[in-house]
Motif scaffolding. Sequence first.
Motif, short mmCIF file in Angstrom:
data_model
loop_
_atom_site.label_atom_id
_atom_site.label_comp_id
_atom_site.label_asym_id
_atom_site.label_seq_id
_atom_site.Cartn_x
_atom_site.Cartn_y
_atom_site.Cartn_z
N ALA A 156 -60.52 73.61 -2.14
CA ALA A 156 -59.14 72.82 -2.69
C ALA A 156 -59.17 71.33 -2.37
N ALA A 157 -59.64 71.17 -1.33
CA ALA A 157 -59.60 69.74 -0.54
C ALA A 157 -60.46 69.11 -1.53
N ALA A 158 -61.67 69.64 -1.74
CA ALA A 158 -62.84 68.89 -2.29
C ALA A 158 -62.40 68.74 -3.98
N LEU A 159 -61.80 69.61 -4.43
CA LEU A 159 -61.63 69.44 -5.77
C LEU A 159 -60.31 68.18 -6.06
N ALA A 160 -59.50 68.41 -4.89
CA ALA A 160 -58.32 67.35 -5.09
C ALA A 160 -59.01 66.18 -5.04
N ARG A 161 -59.99 65.73 -3.99
CA ARG A 161 -60.50 64.32 -3.83
C ARG A 161 -61.28 64.18 -5.06
N THR A 162 -62.01 64.91 -5.77
CA THR A 162 -62.81 64.69 -6.70
C THR A 162 -61.83 64.22 -8.17
N TYR A 163 -60.80 64.85 -8.05
CA TYR A 163 -59.95 64.87 -9.26
C TYR A 163 -58.87 63.61 -9.25
N GLY A 164 -58.69 63.42 -7.96
CA GLY A 164 -57.46 62.32 -7.51
C GLY A 164 -56.16 63.00 -7.56
N VAL A 165 -56.02 64.03 -6.89
CA VAL A 165 -54.73 64.74 -6.81
C VAL A 165 -53.81 63.80 -6.06
N THR A 166 -52.64 63.57 -6.94
CA THR A 166 -51.63 63.20 -6.07
C THR A 166 -50.43 63.82 -5.73
N ALA A 167 -49.63 63.35 -4.94
CA ALA A 167 -48.67 64.22 -4.28
C ALA A 167 -47.62 64.84 -5.41
N GLU A 168 -47.44 63.99 -6.50
CA GLU A 168 -46.69 64.43 -7.46
C GLU A 168 -47.46 65.50 -8.40
N LEU A 169 -48.57 65.28 -8.56
CA LEU A 169 -49.31 66.21 -9.38
C LEU A 169 -49.34 67.60 -8.62
N ARG A 170 -49.75 67.59 -7.25
CA ARG A 170 -49.90 68.80 -6.57
C ARG A 170 -48.39 69.39 -6.68
N GLU A 171 -47.22 68.62 -6.78
CA GLU A 171 -45.89 69.50 -6.64
C GLU A 171 -45.74 70.14 -7.93
N ARG A 172 -46.34 69.60 -9.03
CA ARG A 172 -46.04 70.00 -10.57
C ARG A 172 -47.06 71.32 -10.29
N ALA A 173 -48.06 71.15 -9.96
CA ALA A 173 -48.90 72.36 -9.74
C ALA A 173 -48.46 73.61 -9.11
N SER A 174 -47.72 73.34 -8.01
CA SER A 174 -47.17 74.26 -7.35
C SER A 174 -46.04 75.06 -8.30
N VAL A 175 -45.28 74.26 -8.97
CA VAL A 175 -44.16 74.85 -10.15
C VAL A 175 -45.11 75.95 -10.80
N TRP A 176 -46.12 75.54 -11.51
CA TRP A 176 -46.99 76.38 -12.32
C TRP A 176 -47.53 77.50 -11.69
N HIS A 177 -48.03 77.39 -10.31
CA HIS A 177 -48.43 78.37 -9.52
C HIS A 177 -47.28 79.66 -9.51
N ARG A 178 -46.04 78.99 -9.20
CA ARG A 178 -45.02 80.07 -8.79
C ARG A 178 -44.58 80.78 -10.07
N LEU A 179 -44.96 80.04 -11.36
CA LEU A 179 -44.48 80.69 -12.51
C LEU A 179 -45.48 81.74 -13.07
N GLY A 180 -46.67 81.75 -12.52
CA GLY A 180 -47.59 82.60 -12.99
C GLY A 180 -47.44 84.16 -13.02
N PRO A 181 -46.78 84.67 -12.02
CA PRO A 181 -46.45 86.09 -11.96
C PRO A 181 -45.41 86.50 -13.18
#
Length: 244
Positions: free
Chosen positions: A185-210
């Motif tokens: 996850a850390a290597a992907l985040a560095r490569t992609y350039g994940v920001t705090a705001e993008l990470r937070e949005r990803a957490s919303v989608w992660h919680r919606l999955g189930p």
Amino acid sequence: MTYLGEGWDSTAVLVDGWVQRRPRRAEIGPQLVRETAVMPWLAPRLPLPVPVPEVVSADPVVVRHRLVPGEQVADLTAAMGVQLGEFLLALHASSVDEAARLGVGPLVLPVERFRAEVRVPGGEELLARLGDLPADTLVHGDLGPEHVLGRDGVLTGVIDFGDVHIGDAALDLAWALHSTPPEFAAALARTYGVTAELRERASVWHRLGPWHEVLYGNDIGDPRITEIGLAGVHERLRSWVSPI
């Protein structure tokens, strides 16, 4: 002919090096045909192999593509995180206008069904977040461990673009950032350039999955799948700390 299995939407068999896919429900047929228009355009733009299907039969719908090499990866490494980060950068840089011309549309979430069938503490707070999420990027739409292939320590392909749509880039980061080993996850985040705001949005989608799993279990009348989905909903909501 070798039976490869089935997902929620289609079944797959291997015939002479070709993966043949058939819809499990009538509404999935157009989705499979859409892939035959989108993937020949998209594949050359991506740094990993992906399926490039063609129509075998229009009625009933059957499509086929060459087998993408690799298997589901048991141990995701930092080097693989770099690879997937580069893949997502390329995918998300693809032209939304061209994708739309080829038949790709926006994601339509079944919010009212979520509200009616997944009644859990904290659920309304999560659903309220969905209206604030952007829809301006071409995304895979269902990126998870079963769709990321590897072999001999490297990623070898990404499969199943049936849910490709114009949506939020953070959706494709949900599993990769929140359900994978820290080094990946850390290597992907560095490569992609994940920001705090993008990470937070990803957490919303992660919680919606189930939530989707609950609806799927209800649709096919399988209480076991519904219960597994509800357990996932509760688990992910419990770990969610809303931003201040």
